[in-house]
Design a protein around this motif. Structure first.
Motif, short mmCIF file in Angstrom:
data_model
loop_
_atom_site.label_atom_id
_atom_site.label_comp_id
_atom_site.label_asym_id
_atom_site.label_seq_id
_atom_site.Cartn_x
_atom_site.Cartn_y
_atom_site.Cartn_z
N ILE A 55 0.84 -1.20 0.00
CA ILE A 55 0.00 0.00 0.00
C ILE A 55 0.88 1.25 0.00
CG2 ILE A 55 -1.73 1.33 1.28
CD1 ILE A 55 -2.78 -1.27 -0.12
N ASN A 56 1.96 1.24 0.78
CA ASN A 56 2.87 2.39 0.84
C ASN A 56 3.41 2.74 -0.55
OD1 ASN A 56 5.36 3.98 1.21
ND2 ASN A 56 5.02 3.64 3.39
N GLU A 57 3.86 1.73 -1.27
CA GLU A 57 4.45 1.97 -2.59
C GLU A 57 3.43 2.55 -3.56
OE1 GLU A 57 6.07 -1.87 -3.58
OE2 GLU A 57 7.94 -1.48 -2.48
N GLN A 58 2.23 1.96 -3.59
CA GLN A 58 1.20 2.44 -4.51
C GLN A 58 0.72 3.84 -4.12
OE1 GLN A 58 -1.94 -0.47 -5.51
NE2 GLN A 58 -0.67 -1.98 -4.43
N LEU A 59 0.52 4.06 -2.83
CA LEU A 59 0.04 5.36 -2.36
C LEU A 59 1.10 6.44 -2.57
CD1 LEU A 59 -2.14 7.04 -1.02
CD2 LEU A 59 -1.29 6.26 1.21
N SER A 60 2.34 6.11 -2.30
CA SER A 60 3.43 7.06 -2.49
C SER A 60 3.50 7.52 -3.94
CB SER A 60 4.75 6.43 -2.06
OG SER A 60 5.80 7.33 -2.23
N GLU A 61 3.37 6.57 -4.86
CA GLU A 61 3.41 6.90 -6.29
C GLU A 61 2.25 7.83 -6.66
OE1 GLU A 61 2.73 4.39 -10.33
OE2 GLU A 61 4.22 3.57 -8.93
#
Length: 156
Positions: A55-61
């Motif tokens: 979730i962190n990776e997708q949200l950060s992007e």
């Protein structure tokens, strides 16, 4: 809810739901000189580190593309923990039968803090069965009078 948390929630919700998880809460808080964007997620059986990273990776992007926050901040995606907050109607419904802690804006029956078993929720009021020494007492709290509500861990 602030404009920032509303914007982040609208960005995070589809990402979290796509991964079959629940968006529990979004906070944007200043601690010392630093700002923290905290996104709490959950799923049946709980979330693990891999879920948080995904979730962190997708949200950060997505946050980098839409850029809804002007200042620098740290993004933290995590589980709400064992004492997860109760905010949405579904949170209260799932908490019936569980030990909870609630704090009200103003005293009700002479107290502002209540801990006990959540025995009922009807959308407008919760009923908590508290223990005073050896007696049990049911206390009704209107939802709009509750400042803070969360699950409460007990050690027996």
């Amino acid at each position: 809810m602030s404009k920032i948390t509303e914007a982040v929630e609208s960005i995070a919700l589809p990402i979290v739901e796509r991964e079959n998880m629940e968006l529990v809460d979004v906070e944007f808080v200043k601690e010392g000189p630093d700002w923290f964007l905290r996104v709490y997620i959950d799923k049946p059986g709980g979330v693990d580190l891999d879920d948080c990273v995904k979730i962190n990776e997708q949200l950060s992007e997505e946050l980098n593309e839409t850029d809804p926050i002007e200042q620098a901040y740290y993004l933290d995606v995590s589980s709400p923990g064992a004492e997860r907050p109760l905010k949405k109607p579904s949170d209260f419904e799932r908490a019936v039968g569980k030990n909870v802690y609630m704090k009200t804006f103003a005293p009700i029956d002479g107290a502002k803090e209540f801990e006990g078993i959540l025995t009922a929720y009807d959308g407008e009021t919760v009923v908590i069965e508290t223990r005073i020494k050896t007696r049990k007492k049911a206390v009704s709290l209107p939802i709009d009078k509750i400042a803070q509500a969360r699950l409460a861990v007990t050690f027996s």
